[in-house]
Enzyme design. Sequence first.
Site, PDB file in Angstrom:
ATOM      1  N   LYS A  87     -12.690   6.879   2.696  1.00  0.00           N
ATOM      2  CA  LYS A  87     -12.541   5.656   3.509  1.00  0.00           C
ATOM      3  C   LYS A  87     -13.460   4.561   2.970  1.00  0.00           C
ATOM      4  O   LYS A  87     -14.636   4.798   2.698  1.00  0.00           O
ATOM      5  CB  LYS A  87     -12.848   5.958   4.976  1.00  0.00           C
ATOM      6  CG  LYS A  87     -12.652   4.730   5.865  1.00  0.00           C
ATOM      7  CD  LYS A  87     -12.446   5.088   7.314  1.00  0.00           C
ATOM      8  CE  LYS A  87     -12.340   3.834   8.182  1.00  0.00           C
ATOM      9  NZ  LYS A  87     -11.178   3.009   7.849  1.00  0.00           N
ATOM     10  N   ARG A 119      -2.340   6.944   0.955  1.00  0.00           N
ATOM     11  CA  ARG A 119      -2.161   8.025   1.936  1.00  0.00           C
ATOM     12  C   ARG A 119      -1.280   7.575   3.097  1.00  0.00           C
ATOM     13  O   ARG A 119      -0.323   8.252   3.472  1.00  0.00           O
ATOM     14  CB  ARG A 119      -3.528   8.485   2.469  1.00  0.00           C
ATOM     15  CG  ARG A 119      -4.283   9.383   1.521  1.00  0.00           C
ATOM     16  CD  ARG A 119      -5.674   9.672   2.067  1.00  0.00           C
ATOM     17  NE  ARG A 119      -6.495   8.478   2.021  1.00  0.00           N
ATOM     18  CZ  ARG A 119      -7.290   8.159   1.011  1.00  0.00           C
ATOM     19  NH1 ARG A 119      -7.393   8.955  -0.003  1.00  0.00           N
ATOM     20  NH2 ARG A 119      -7.992   7.042   1.021  1.00  0.00           N
ATOM     21  N   MET A 120      -1.595   6.414   3.666  1.00  0.00           N
ATOM     22  CA  MET A 120      -0.787   5.913   4.784  1.00  0.00           C
ATOM     23  C   MET A 120       0.601   5.515   4.314  1.00  0.00           C
ATOM     24  O   MET A 120       1.604   5.782   4.984  1.00  0.00           O
ATOM     25  CB  MET A 120      -1.476   4.703   5.435  1.00  0.00           C
ATOM     26  CG  MET A 120      -2.451   5.053   6.535  1.00  0.00           C
ATOM     27  SD  MET A 120      -1.625   5.853   7.916  1.00  0.00           S
ATOM     28  CE  MET A 120      -0.718   4.476   8.606  1.00  0.00           C
ATOM     29  N   THR A 131       1.812   3.353  -2.141  1.00  0.00           N
ATOM     30  CA  THR A 131       1.437   4.558  -2.887  1.00  0.00           C
ATOM     31  C   THR A 131       0.236   5.285  -2.280  1.00  0.00           C
ATOM     32  O   THR A 131      -0.142   6.350  -2.760  1.00  0.00           O
ATOM     33  CB  THR A 131       1.090   4.183  -4.347  1.00  0.00           C
ATOM     34  OG1 THR A 131       0.137   3.108  -4.294  1.00  0.00           O
ATOM     35  CG2 THR A 131       2.310   3.736  -5.114  1.00  0.00           C
ATOM     36  N   HIS A 155     -14.711  10.066   9.373  1.00  0.00           N
ATOM     37  CA  HIS A 155     -13.505   9.916   8.538  1.00  0.00           C
ATOM     38  C   HIS A 155     -13.701  10.633   7.212  1.00  0.00           C
ATOM     39  O   HIS A 155     -14.834  10.947   6.831  1.00  0.00           O
ATOM     40  CB  HIS A 155     -13.200   8.434   8.273  1.00  0.00           C
ATOM     41  CG  HIS A 155     -12.532   7.746   9.432  1.00  0.00           C
ATOM     42  ND1 HIS A 155     -13.256   7.171  10.458  1.00  0.00           N
ATOM     43  CD2 HIS A 155     -11.230   7.558   9.741  1.00  0.00           C
ATOM     44  CE1 HIS A 155     -12.417   6.661  11.346  1.00  0.00           C
ATOM     45  NE2 HIS A 155     -11.172   6.871  10.940  1.00  0.00           N
ATOM     46  N   GLY A 213       0.845  -1.207   0.000  1.00  0.00           N
ATOM     47  CA  GLY A 213       0.000   0.000   0.000  1.00  0.00           C
ATOM     48  C   GLY A 213       0.872   1.244   0.000  1.00  0.00           C
ATOM     49  O   GLY A 213       0.457   2.305   0.446  1.00  0.00           O
ATOM     50  N   GLY A 231     -12.475   0.358  11.851  1.00  0.00           N
ATOM     51  CA  GLY A 231     -11.890  -0.687  12.705  1.00  0.00           C
ATOM     52  C   GLY A 231     -11.703  -0.185  14.127  1.00  0.00           C
ATOM     53  O   GLY A 231     -11.843  -0.946  15.091  1.00  0.00           O
ATOM     54  N   ALA A 263      -3.394  -4.012  14.067  1.00  0.00           N
ATOM     55  CA  ALA A 263      -3.871  -2.838  14.795  1.00  0.00           C
ATOM     56  C   ALA A 263      -4.736  -1.970  13.885  1.00  0.00           C
ATOM     57  O   ALA A 263      -4.257  -1.477  12.872  1.00  0.00           O
ATOM     58  CB  ALA A 263      -2.687  -2.016  15.308  1.00  0.00           C
ATOM     59  N   GLY A 269      -1.991  -2.828   9.398  1.00  0.00           N
ATOM     60  CA  GLY A 269      -2.814  -1.675   9.760  1.00  0.00           C
ATOM     61  C   GLY A 269      -4.087  -1.586   8.943  1.00  0.00           C
ATOM     62  O   GLY A 269      -4.968  -0.783   9.246  1.00  0.00           O
TER      63      GLY A 269
HETATM   64  N1  NAP Z   1      -4.042   1.221  11.553  1.00  0.00           N
HETATM   65  C1  NAP Z   1      -4.091   2.549  11.404  1.00  0.00           C
HETATM   66  O1  NAP Z   1      -3.679   3.348  12.272  1.00  0.00           O
HETATM   67  C2  NAP Z   1      -4.662   3.104  10.121  1.00  0.00           C
HETATM   68  C3  NAP Z   1      -4.707   4.493   9.908  1.00  0.00           C
HETATM   69  C4  NAP Z   1      -5.213   4.961   8.686  1.00  0.00           C
HETATM   70  C5  NAP Z   1      -5.675   4.058   7.737  1.00  0.00           C
HETATM   71  N2  NAP Z   1      -5.660   2.725   8.008  1.00  0.00           N
HETATM   72  C6  NAP Z   1      -6.093   1.730   7.026  1.00  0.00           C
HETATM   73  O2  NAP Z   1      -5.049   1.569   6.085  1.00  0.00           O
HETATM   74  C7  NAP Z   1      -5.591   1.180   4.827  1.00  0.00           C
HETATM   75  C8  NAP Z   1      -5.085   2.137   3.747  1.00  0.00           C
HETATM   76  O3  NAP Z   1      -5.605   3.441   3.977  1.00  0.00           O
HETATM   77  P1  NAP Z   1      -5.223   4.666   3.007  1.00  0.00           P
HETATM   78  O4  NAP Z   1      -6.047   5.798   3.422  1.00  0.00           O
HETATM   79  O5  NAP Z   1      -3.731   4.806   2.956  1.00  0.00           O
HETATM   80  O6  NAP Z   1      -5.762   4.075   1.609  1.00  0.00           O
HETATM   81  P2  NAP Z   1      -5.406   4.534   0.105  1.00  0.00           P
HETATM   82  O7  NAP Z   1      -4.878   5.930   0.101  1.00  0.00           O
HETATM   83  O8  NAP Z   1      -6.626   4.224  -0.700  1.00  0.00           O
HETATM   84  O9  NAP Z   1      -4.207   3.561  -0.341  1.00  0.00           O
HETATM   85  C9  NAP Z   1      -4.435   2.193  -0.628  1.00  0.00           C
HETATM   86  C10 NAP Z   1      -3.133   1.553  -1.058  1.00  0.00           C
HETATM   87  O10 NAP Z   1      -3.376   0.153  -1.270  1.00  0.00           O
HETATM   88  C11 NAP Z   1      -3.064  -0.167  -2.631  1.00  0.00           C
HETATM   89  N3  NAP Z   1      -4.059  -1.120  -3.130  1.00  0.00           N
HETATM   90  C12 NAP Z   1      -5.394  -0.954  -3.199  1.00  0.00           C
HETATM   91  N4  NAP Z   1      -5.969  -2.047  -3.751  1.00  0.00           N
HETATM   92  C13 NAP Z   1      -4.964  -2.891  -4.055  1.00  0.00           C
HETATM   93  C14 NAP Z   1      -4.896  -4.180  -4.666  1.00  0.00           C
HETATM   94  N5  NAP Z   1      -6.012  -4.833  -5.074  1.00  0.00           N
HETATM   95  N6  NAP Z   1      -3.677  -4.768  -4.799  1.00  0.00           N
HETATM   96  C15 NAP Z   1      -2.558  -4.147  -4.384  1.00  0.00           C
HETATM   97  N7  NAP Z   1      -2.557  -2.922  -3.803  1.00  0.00           N
HETATM   98  C16 NAP Z   1      -3.744  -2.318  -3.653  1.00  0.00           C
HETATM   99  C17 NAP Z   1      -3.120   1.140  -3.421  1.00  0.00           C
HETATM  100  O11 NAP Z   1      -2.311   1.021  -4.573  1.00  0.00           O
HETATM  101  P3  NAP Z   1      -2.544   1.965  -5.876  1.00  0.00           P
HETATM  102  O12 NAP Z   1      -2.042   3.346  -5.503  1.00  0.00           O
HETATM  103  O13 NAP Z   1      -1.712   1.339  -6.928  1.00  0.00           O
HETATM  104  O14 NAP Z   1      -4.027   1.965  -6.156  1.00  0.00           O
HETATM  105  C18 NAP Z   1      -2.538   2.092  -2.359  1.00  0.00           C
HETATM  106  O15 NAP Z   1      -1.134   1.966  -2.309  1.00  0.00           O
HETATM  107  C19 NAP Z   1      -7.123   1.198   5.012  1.00  0.00           C
HETATM  108  O16 NAP Z   1      -7.563  -0.110   5.306  1.00  0.00           O
HETATM  109  C20 NAP Z   1      -7.332   2.106   6.218  1.00  0.00           C
HETATM  110  O17 NAP Z   1      -8.522   1.831   6.923  1.00  0.00           O
HETATM  111  C21 NAP Z   1      -5.136   2.237   9.177  1.00  0.00           C
END
Ligand code: NAP
Length: 264
Positions: free
Chosen positions: A157, A12-13, A10, A153, A8, A163, A119, A95
Site C-alpha cells: 500500500k 490488484r483492484m 492491471t 494493510h 489502473g 483513506g 470513495a 476509488g
Molecule cells: N476505494 C476502495 O474501496 C479501494 C480498495 C482498495 C484499494 N483502493 C485504492 O486503489 C488504488 C489502487 O490500489 P491497488 O492495490 O489496485 O494498486 P496496484 O496493484 O499498485 O495497481 C495500480 C494500478 O495503477 C496503475 N498505475 C500506477 N501508476 C500509474 C501511472 N503513473 N500512470 C498510469 N497508471 C498507473 C498501474 O499500472 P501498471 O500495472 O502498468 O504499473 C496499476 O494498473 C490505491 O489508491 C488504493 O488505495 C481503493
Amino acid sequence: MLNITISGVTGRMGQALTRLIAEAEDLRLVGGIAAGARSGNDARRLGCEHIEAIDDAARALEGADVCIDVSSAAALGALVAEHAAALRGRALVIGTTGFDDATLRVLAELASDSPVLVAANFSIGVHVLARLVEDAARLLGGDTFDVEIVEAHHRRKADAPSGTALLLAEAVAKARGVPLEEVRRDGRSGRTGERSTGEIGLHALRGGGVVGEHRVLLLGERERVELFHSALDRSVFAAGALHAARWLAGRAPGRYTMRDVIGL
Ligand SMILES: NC(=O)c1ccc[n+]([C@@H]2O[C@H](COP(=O)([O-])OP(=O)(O)OC[C@H]3O[C@@H](n4cnc5c(N)ncnc54)[C@H](OP(=O)(O)O)[C@@H]3O)[C@@H](O)[C@H]2O)c1
C-alpha cells in the site's frame, strides 16, 4: 449495457474488477489505462482490446459511460489534469486514495458536467461502521473518551494513514464538531508528553497480504468500546465499485458518496 473504462486496470483492484465485469451480463469493459500500454494477449487477458498509458487515456475512454479509477494518486492527478475534456459527461467512480487537493479541485470542477463519486472504500460494511463510529463518538463525549484509530494493510500500500482511516476520523470529528486537521495526530514517537483531550490518533500497520482492517477504539478511564471492520477479500471493494457504477450512470452531474449509493 453499461460500458466501463478502468484506470489502473492491471493492478490488484483493476484485476478484481475485470473478473467481476467478465461475469456480469450488463457490463462491458471498453478500455483500460495503466502505467504502460498493453495490446494483444496482455490486454485481452484482462478483457480489454487495448490498454493505454495516461498520454493516450482519451482513446481508452472512447465509448465509456463510466470511468472507474483505481490507479495511484499520481496517475489520477495526471488523468484529470490532462484529460478533463475526455472525462466530461461520463460518470466517474474514484476509488484511488491519497490524492492531493489539486486533484480534488479538478474533480469538483468535473462534477458540474459529470456525476462524480469519490470513495476511499467501496464496501458497505465500512460505511455502516462510519455511521456507528459517528454515533459512538457523539454518545461517548470527547472529554471522557479518547479515540484512536488503527488500520492494517498489505505491504504494498502506497499511502498512510489509509483513506478509510481518514474517513472514520472525519466521522469522529464531525460528531464532535471540530475540524479534523486541528485534532488529528498521526502516530506517536519519542517524548510525546501527555495526550491532549479531543485528539484523534491515527496509526498505520503495514505487512503481508492484509486486505484492509480498521479498528476504532473509544478509550475511557474505566471502560472501552471498540468497533472493527475487516475486508476478507478484495472482491468486496470491486463489487461495491460496480454497484456504485450502476447506480451513478445516468445521474445528474454533481458530487456523490457511497452513503448516497447505500442510502445511509
Ligand atoms: N476505494 C476502495 O474501496 C479501494 C480498495 C482498495 C484499494 N483502493 C485504492 O486503489 C488504488 C489502487 O490500489 P491497488 O492495490 O489496485 O494498486 P496496484 O496493484 O499498485 O495497481 C495500480 C494500478 O495503477 C496503475 N498505475 C500506477 N501508476 C500509474 C501511472 N503513473 N500512470 C498510469 N497508471 C498507473 C498501474 O499500472 P501498471 O500495472 O502498468 O504499473 C496499476 O494498473 C490505491 O489508491 C488504493 O488505495 C481503493
